[in-house]
Write an enzyme that holds these catalytic residues in place. Structure first.
Site, PDB file in Angstrom:
ATOM      1  N   HIS A  79       0.834  -1.216   0.000  1.00 53.37           N
ATOM      2  CA  HIS A  79       0.000   0.000   0.000  1.00 53.37           C
ATOM      3  C   HIS A  79       0.864   1.259   0.000  1.00 53.37           C
ATOM      4  O   HIS A  79       0.556   2.231  -0.699  1.00 53.37           O
ATOM      5  CB  HIS A  79      -0.946  -0.001   1.200  1.00 53.37           C
ATOM      6  N   HIS A 238      -9.217  -2.292  -4.984  1.00 53.46           N
ATOM      7  CA  HIS A 238      -8.114  -2.578  -4.062  1.00 53.46           C
ATOM      8  C   HIS A 238      -7.115  -3.544  -4.684  1.00 53.46           C
ATOM      9  O   HIS A 238      -5.905  -3.422  -4.444  1.00 53.46           O
ATOM     10  CB  HIS A 238      -8.601  -3.138  -2.723  1.00 53.46           C
ATOM     11  N   HIS A 265      -0.460 -11.104  -4.948  1.00 54.72           N
ATOM     12  CA  HIS A 265       0.921 -10.672  -4.731  1.00 54.72           C
ATOM     13  C   HIS A 265       1.936 -11.620  -5.375  1.00 54.72           C
ATOM     14  O   HIS A 265       2.916 -11.171  -5.973  1.00 54.72           O
ATOM     15  CB  HIS A 265       1.212 -10.562  -3.230  1.00 54.72           C
TER      16      HIS A 265
END
Length: 306
Positions: A79, A238, A265
């Site tokens: 983030h 997101h 990820h």
């Protein structure tokens, strides 16, 4: 010329580690040209530096984590890195006194605010970009991620969650990033999780800092957060935010199109590694004239110049 950028001065904040539940202090400092993003564990003696490069990403379960050869780690970088990428910051020293970046509100927005509050400074060196010249693709079962040539930066992203609340929302999004799109349309999207998973994680001493203050929490049927969602399509947004951060360990902003289906990820990092290994599929470029630069890169997204 499009110049490299750093923060104008040091900025500091505190938050909670998502997995430890402990207080974490984060300091962001200016760095010289061509430094890149360097992370430092200041709670260790001596302090340990870990460069933010793709080969240092050695853990991708639940987050993106940098781990050095001695096993020293800094987790949950994605983030913060999304904020750095979205604001066009090339060089910075990131100091943290814990094994993880604070989760803040589960989005990139607090980091964007922090960086904008001190201002962004242009530096006396050309900004470098990775320009994709040939498609690069990685797959894992039905999941896949791909980078393709494109003048600018565009994302074509789809998720597929078998959950009534997520199914009601938009699960596929195409975004051609303009000068303000990241801050306005993506940065506030929070991480999300399911109550059944949170209970399991806590039983295993994980997600101890997780709460409705820093995540969208769902049961089997609905969103449990009293204030609901920030965007109707917060879930897919997101995942785009995560990808923004994960791709930034390539070392430079990418000029190209990122297409993905159900990626996370691990696959994002595999794609970056595959790209860097396939050296005939990209080139390093700079833009001498602002008019020649893709519009997405002529001004950092939402940046405030001091």
């Amino acid at each position: 010329m499009i110049f490299q950028r750093t923060v104008k001065e040091m900025v500091k904040t505190t938050g909670v580690g998502l997995h430890s539940g402990n207080k974490v202090t984060l300091i962001i400092k200016p760095a010289p040209v061509n430094t890149g993003i360097m992370l430092v564990r200041t709670d260790l003696s001596p302090a340990v530096e870990i460069p933010a490069v793709a080969e240092q990403v050695r853990e991708t379960t639940m987050c993106t984590a940098l781990v050095n050869d001695d096993g020293v780690r800094i987790s949950t970088i994605e983030h913060l890195f999304a904020a750095l990428a979205g604001l066009g910051i090339d060089n910075a020293i990131i100091e943290v006194d814990a094994p993880e970046i604070p989760i803040m509100d589960g989005s990139a927005s607090p980091f964007v605010f922090l960086l904008q509050s001190v201002g962004i400074e242009e530096q006396a060196a050309a900004k470098k970009y990775i320009k994709i010249t040939k498609p690069i693709r990685v797959e894992d079962g039905d999941k896949w991620a791909e980078l393709k040539p494109f003048k600018g930066f565009r994302v074509d992203f789809a998720i597929d969650f078998n959950h009534p609340e997520i199914a009601r929302s938009q699960q596929h999004m195409v975004m051609d990033f303009s000068s303000s799109a990241f801050v306005k349309d993506i940065s506030r999207a929070r991480t999300f999780g399911f109550m059944r998973d949170i209970e399991y994680l806590r039983a295993n001493n994980l997600a101890l800092g997780g709460s409705m203050e820093n995540a969208v929490v769902l049961d089997e049927y609905r969103v449990l957060n009293p204030d609901g969602l920030r965007y109707e399509d917060e879930f897919v947004k997101h995942k785009i935010l995560d990808a923004f951060g994960d791709l930034y360990v390539a070392g430079h902003a990418i000029v190209g199109e990122f297409c993905a289906y159900k990626t996370g990820h691990a696959l994002n990092n595999q794609l970056v590694r595959a790209m860097l290994a396939q050296q005939d599929a990209w080139e390093i470029v700079s833009f001498e004239k602002e008019a020649d630069a893709p519009v997405s890169f002529s001004v950092p997204s939402g940046a405030v110049f001091a």
